[in-house]
Design a protein around this motif. Structure first.
Motif, short mmCIF file in Angstrom:
data_model
loop_
_atom_site.label_atom_id
_atom_site.label_comp_id
_atom_site.label_asym_id
_atom_site.label_seq_id
_atom_site.Cartn_x
_atom_site.Cartn_y
_atom_site.Cartn_z
N UNK A 209 -65.83 -67.52 9.44
CA UNK A 209 -64.50 -67.15 9.93
C UNK A 209 -64.66 -66.36 11.22
N UNK A 210 -63.89 -66.74 12.25
CA UNK A 210 -63.95 -66.07 13.55
C UNK A 210 -62.58 -65.46 13.85
N UNK A 211 -62.55 -64.15 14.10
CA UNK A 211 -61.29 -63.44 14.33
C UNK A 211 -61.04 -63.21 15.82
N UNK A 212 -59.83 -63.59 16.25
CA UNK A 212 -59.38 -63.39 17.63
C UNK A 212 -58.18 -62.44 17.62
N UNK A 213 -57.89 -61.87 18.78
CA UNK A 213 -56.82 -60.87 18.85
C UNK A 213 -55.43 -61.47 19.02
N UNK A 214 -55.34 -62.76 19.39
CA UNK A 214 -54.01 -63.34 19.63
C UNK A 214 -53.94 -64.81 19.21
N UNK A 215 -52.73 -65.27 18.97
CA UNK A 215 -52.49 -66.68 18.62
C UNK A 215 -52.92 -67.60 19.77
N UNK A 216 -52.63 -67.19 21.01
CA UNK A 216 -52.98 -68.00 22.18
C UNK A 216 -54.50 -68.19 22.29
N UNK A 217 -55.23 -67.14 21.96
CA UNK A 217 -56.69 -67.21 22.02
C UNK A 217 -57.22 -68.15 20.95
N UNK A 218 -56.63 -68.11 19.76
CA UNK A 218 -57.02 -69.05 18.70
C UNK A 218 -56.78 -70.48 19.16
N UNK A 219 -55.61 -70.75 19.74
CA UNK A 219 -55.28 -72.11 20.19
C UNK A 219 -56.26 -72.62 21.24
N UNK A 220 -56.59 -71.78 22.22
CA UNK A 220 -57.51 -72.20 23.29
C UNK A 220 -58.91 -72.49 22.73
N UNK A 221 -59.43 -71.56 21.96
CA UNK A 221 -60.79 -71.74 21.44
C UNK A 221 -60.85 -72.90 20.44
N UNK A 222 -59.79 -73.08 19.67
CA UNK A 222 -59.73 -74.22 18.74
C UNK A 222 -59.80 -75.55 19.50
N UNK A 223 -59.00 -75.67 20.56
CA UNK A 223 -58.99 -76.91 21.34
C UNK A 223 -60.35 -77.16 21.99
N UNK A 224 -60.96 -76.11 22.52
CA UNK A 224 -62.25 -76.28 23.20
C UNK A 224 -63.34 -76.71 22.21
N UNK A 225 -63.44 -76.01 21.10
CA UNK A 225 -64.53 -76.30 20.16
C UNK A 225 -64.30 -77.60 19.37
N UNK A 226 -63.05 -77.89 19.01
CA UNK A 226 -62.81 -79.10 18.21
C UNK A 226 -62.82 -80.36 19.07
N UNK A 227 -62.23 -80.31 20.27
CA UNK A 227 -62.11 -81.53 21.09
C UNK A 227 -63.26 -81.73 22.07
N UNK A 228 -63.86 -80.65 22.53
CA UNK A 228 -64.89 -80.80 23.57
C UNK A 228 -66.31 -80.52 23.06
N UNK A 229 -66.40 -79.76 21.95
CA UNK A 229 -67.73 -79.51 21.36
C UNK A 229 -67.92 -80.26 20.05
N UNK A 230 -66.85 -80.97 19.62
CA UNK A 230 -66.89 -81.77 18.39
C UNK A 230 -67.30 -80.95 17.18
N UNK A 231 -66.87 -79.71 17.14
CA UNK A 231 -67.18 -78.84 16.01
C UNK A 231 -66.13 -79.01 14.91
#
Length: 461
Positions: free
Chosen positions: A261-283
């Protein structure tokens, strides 16, 4: 039956003949043989029908501590659908209410007691149908329940026997004080009242005085030496702000077969990191935050709960009370607002009996004083060392942000929300935006040039 007897024998089988056999059968099916400390200490009092205030750290097993005596009492009273509601359990969040309801369903697998979940985000008409049928046990969030008590015909609690206020401190933090006061005024005064809370501030004590008509039993199973559970290995890593994303990528890559589990300080930060890791890093990543729809949050929670490995990106909406099994690592990518929030976050791992887990918090070099601050709260962290990643990931991130308009927009929103969280952080002496290099911070979001920030004064050269 006394506390020491339960603790020394440390087995639910000793309760044969003292609680209904169908409950013991359900516990066995659930794979639960031994009571946790809070269960062992609370059960004798709750089974006798006493009011109780319990102070216990998250992950201590308090859900079963109140569910077992609730079910036993309603069975003994032979409560049926025509009798209406016999118990109400109030939870601060939809996720915690859902989790409590899932445990309740397992406990009632062979027991004929009607039960329902009443939370915001679901269609109210569905709630009305459930309530009119006569739900013996209701698990709910305060706002939605008060609405039904005031406005739904044929929903009555005249036969209410038990009221449970779970995570009372969080109920108050979430602004539910007026709702709870309204609910209590509409309930029968002759009832058993149970309150559990991770912390026992004056506001929680005031709530207890409001809710309880008798002098309650007070139980505390918090360890005076440490504020976090003993099976938790926890540490911190000092990372330059511009290297954060590369560090996270390497950390998650090393944890492919684990549950993180990775904790971020904001909803916007979760959305950005989710898109990067799921779509571009295939995690294999899931995400939960407060601005998502109830359906999406519910699906992500269920998926991560059932998974043997995977990654959940989340805000503090997921930090309190949720019982997700077998979490191996808690990563605090962004700082918590205070030591209590730190404790609640790491409480998602090393849960229950004989469990272990790991936690790491990422800090800038200027923020190492937070470790001393935690020590005052009896939280002790080791200093971790990680091999610094190369620039390959950073180059890929910057290339994506330069050429992908959608990702650039997400990155900008995340960067600005990251700065706003720093600007408003309660511990300004430690998490000080004036010591933050805005251009280097922007690099962690893939920007080669710092985006315009209009809510901070320009630094003097």
């Amino acid at each position: 039956m006394d506390v020491e007897e339960i603790i020394s024998q440390s087995s639910y089988s000793m309760l044969e003949g003292k609680i209904d056999g169908k409950i013991l059968k359900a516990l066995k099916t659930m794979g639960i043989d031994k009571p946790t400390r809070i269960q062992a200490e609370a059960l004798p009092h709750l089974l006798r029908g006493q009011d109780l205030i319990g102070a216990a750290k998250t992950g201590s097993g308090k859900t079963l501590a109140f569910l077992i005596p609730i079910v036993d009492k309603l069975i003994n009273l032979r409560i049926s659908a025509k009798d209406g509601t016999g118990c109400i359990i109030l939870s601060p969040t939809r996720e915690l209410a859902l989790q409590t309801f899932e445990v309740l369903k397992k406990l009632l697998a062979h027991i004929d007691l009607s039960h329902c979940l009443i939370v915001g985000g679901e269609k109210k008409a569905k709630d009305v149908l459930k309530l009119k049928k006569g739900a013996n046990i209701i698990v709910s969030t305060p706002g939605r329940l008060l609405d039904h008590l005031q406005n739904t015909e044929k929903f009555h609690c005249n036969n209410l026997k038990i009221l449970v206020l779970d995570e009372a401190d969080k109920l108050l933090e979430a602004g539910f004080e007026k709702h709870i006061t309204g609910i209590i005024q509409l309930l029968p005064t002759k009832r058993q009242t149970v309150l559990f809370s991770a912390t026992m501030g004056e506001n929680v004590k005031n709530l207890a005085r409001l809710a309880m008509r008798t002098d309650p039993v007070l139980i505390s199973v918090t360890d005076s030496k440490m504020s976090t559970v003993s099976g938790l290995q926890q540490g911190f890593y000092i990372c330059p702000v511009e290297k954060r994303m590369s560090w996270l990528y390497k950390m998650l890559k090393k944890s492919k077969k684990l549950k993180v589990m990775v904790f971020f300080s904001s909803c916007k930060s979760v959305d950005f990191h989710y898109e990067f890791f799921s779509n571009h890093c295939k995690a294999s990543v899931l995400s939960i935050h407060g601005q998502q729809s109830q359906a999406r949050r519910k699906e992500a929670f269920h998926s991560f709960t059932e998974a043997k490995s995977g990654i959940l990106f989340c805000t503090d909406v997921a930090a309190r009370g949720l019982d997700i099994p077998s979490v191996d690592w808690i990563v605090q990518y962004d700082p918590p607002t205070d030591p209590k929030e730190y404790i609640h976050r790491v409480g998602r791992t090393a849960r229950g009996l004989n469990n272990t887990g790991n936690a790491v918090i990422l800090l800038r070099p200027e923020e190492e004083k937070f470790i001393e601050f935690l020590q005052k709260e009896k939280v002790y962290l080791d200093k971790y060392t990680f091999e610094m990643p190369n620039n390959e990931l950073q180059e890929m991130l910057e290339d994506i942000i330069s050429n992908n308009g959608v990702m650039k927009t997400l990155a900008r929103k995340a960067y600005l929300s990251f700065l706003r969280c720093y600007k408003t952080h309660p511990l300004k002496k430690i998490f000080n935006i004036n010591s933050l290099d805005l251009k280097l911070a922007a690099r962690a979001f893939g920007f080669q040039e710092q985006p315009h920030v209009d809510f901070l004064p320009k630094k003097k050269k």
